[in-house]
Write a protein that holds these residues in place. Structure first.
Motif, mmCIF file in Angstrom:
data_model
loop_
_atom_site.group_PDB
_atom_site.id
_atom_site.type_symbol
_atom_site.label_atom_id
_atom_site.label_comp_id
_atom_site.label_asym_id
_atom_site.label_seq_id
_atom_site.Cartn_x
_atom_site.Cartn_y
_atom_site.Cartn_z
ATOM 1 N N ASN A 91 30.825 -4.885 -12.551
ATOM 2 C CA ASN A 91 32.100 -5.184 -13.205
ATOM 3 C C ASN A 91 32.915 -6.156 -12.363
ATOM 4 O OD1 ASN A 91 31.511 -3.567 -15.360
ATOM 5 N ND2 ASN A 91 33.023 -1.993 -14.921
ATOM 6 N N CYS A 145 31.424 -9.617 -12.731
ATOM 7 C CA CYS A 145 31.758 -10.279 -14.002
ATOM 8 C C CYS A 145 33.167 -10.857 -13.970
ATOM 9 C CB CYS A 145 31.626 -9.284 -15.152
ATOM 10 S SG CYS A 145 29.914 -8.903 -15.602
ATOM 11 N N PRO A 150 35.159 -7.123 -17.811
ATOM 12 C CA PRO A 150 33.790 -6.635 -17.981
ATOM 13 C C PRO A 150 33.660 -5.873 -19.296
ATOM 14 C CG PRO A 150 34.983 -5.245 -16.447
ATOM 15 C CD PRO A 150 35.888 -6.402 -16.754
ATOM 16 N N GLU A 151 32.453 -5.839 -19.810
ATOM 17 C CA GLU A 151 32.220 -5.076 -21.039
ATOM 18 C C GLU A 151 32.227 -3.581 -20.730
ATOM 19 O OE1 GLU A 151 29.347 -6.561 -23.958
ATOM 20 O OE2 GLU A 151 28.802 -8.056 -22.446
ATOM 21 N N THR A 190 26.449 -5.169 -19.696
ATOM 22 C CA THR A 190 26.772 -5.787 -18.411
ATOM 23 C C THR A 190 25.493 -6.033 -17.612
ATOM 24 O OG1 THR A 190 28.917 -4.679 -18.355
ATOM 25 C CG2 THR A 190 28.085 -5.526 -16.270
#
Length: 269
Positions: free
Chosen positions: A172, A175, A183-184, A190
């Protein structure tokens, strides 16, 4: 997630609305079930944001700004430690103050892909996606990873669950640092996004850990995993930051105040 479980959660939430005289604005899942790495016995981490009637805020005694509730497998009230359903809600004032500071928990609630009650206010989600402070998020996610690594070292027990949670934190952070975006929520997405950075061998090892966790083998001691340790060290280096946390800023506060005034006073943003 099964619909019966979701219905149970919604029932708890509606009961809280009636008992506490609140209005729940939205409620989401925030935990392994939202990350798509849950095991069969994972609990439900339900998070919600609520508001009260205006008169409750015009009062010398400040109303509670956090509401907690927990229920066991038999749907009876219990301690948080014994809970299958763990519910925690923030008053809208508390939530927005934290969001203005890019508090990671509030952001994760807004982008959760499991919504029990809603919808999530689109203007707040847009605010989170546009106005987050990358330094705050990177430090938070690195700290999460470090905590899991320290716990493994302290106990000398190296479980798949702790490895996954450490990687979730660092991926995370990566990203945010590499792509300058949130982040997703879905960790499997991810993982796919970061596949090239991780390398095929590490990617495959993490995919196997996710499958093992789903089958309830998350607490087995795997021993040190040199491949994963090396990848974690690489991610720690890639996510180093000296960025300082930013103040909320007048523009951020103006935007969130406009939402609050519209919600409580019916004023146009």
């Amino acid at each position: 997630m099964s619909e019966p479980a979701a219905q149970t959660v919604r029932s708890f939430l509606h009961d809280l609305e009636e008992q506490r005289q609140i209005k729940i604005l939205f409620a989401v899942e925030s935990g392994s079930r939202a990350w798509r790495i849950e095991s069969a016995d994972s609990d439900y981490d339900v998070r919600f944001v609520y508001c009260r009637p205006l008169k409750d805020y015009v009062n010398l005694a400040r109303p509670d700004d956090v509401i907690n509730a927990a229920f066991d497998q038999k749907l009876a009230p219990c301690t948080a430690h014994d809970a299958l359903y763990d519910l925690c809600g923030f008053d809208i004032f508390k939530f927005l103050r934290l969001l203005a500071k890019s508090n990671p928990s509030t952001i994760e609630w807004l982008i959760s892909n499991v919504v029990y009650l809603g919808p999530v206010p689109p203007e707040l989600r847009a605010f989170a996606e546009k106005s987050f402070d990358d330094g705050t998020l990177i430090r938070h996610y690195r700290s999460m990873a470090a905590n899991n690594l320290r716990e493994m070292e302290k106990r000398r027990t190296f479980t798949g669950k702790k490895y996954l949670y450490a990687f979730r934190g660092l991926l995370n952070a990566f990203c945010v640092a590499a792509f300058r975006r949130l982040p997703e929520t879905d960790f499997t997405h991810t993982l796919e996004t970061c596949r090239q950075t991780l390398g095929e061998e590490t990617y495959a090892a993490l995919s196997r850990l996710i499958e093992s966790k789903k089958y309830g083998r998350e607490t087995e001691d795997l021993g040190r995993q040199p491949l994963l340790d090396e990848a974690l060290g690489k991610l720690l280096s890639l996510t180093e930051t000296d960025a300082r946390a930013q103040n909320a800023g007048e523009e951020k506060e103006r935007c969130l105040n406009a939402y609050l005034q519209k919600l409580l006073l019916g004023e146009k943003a």
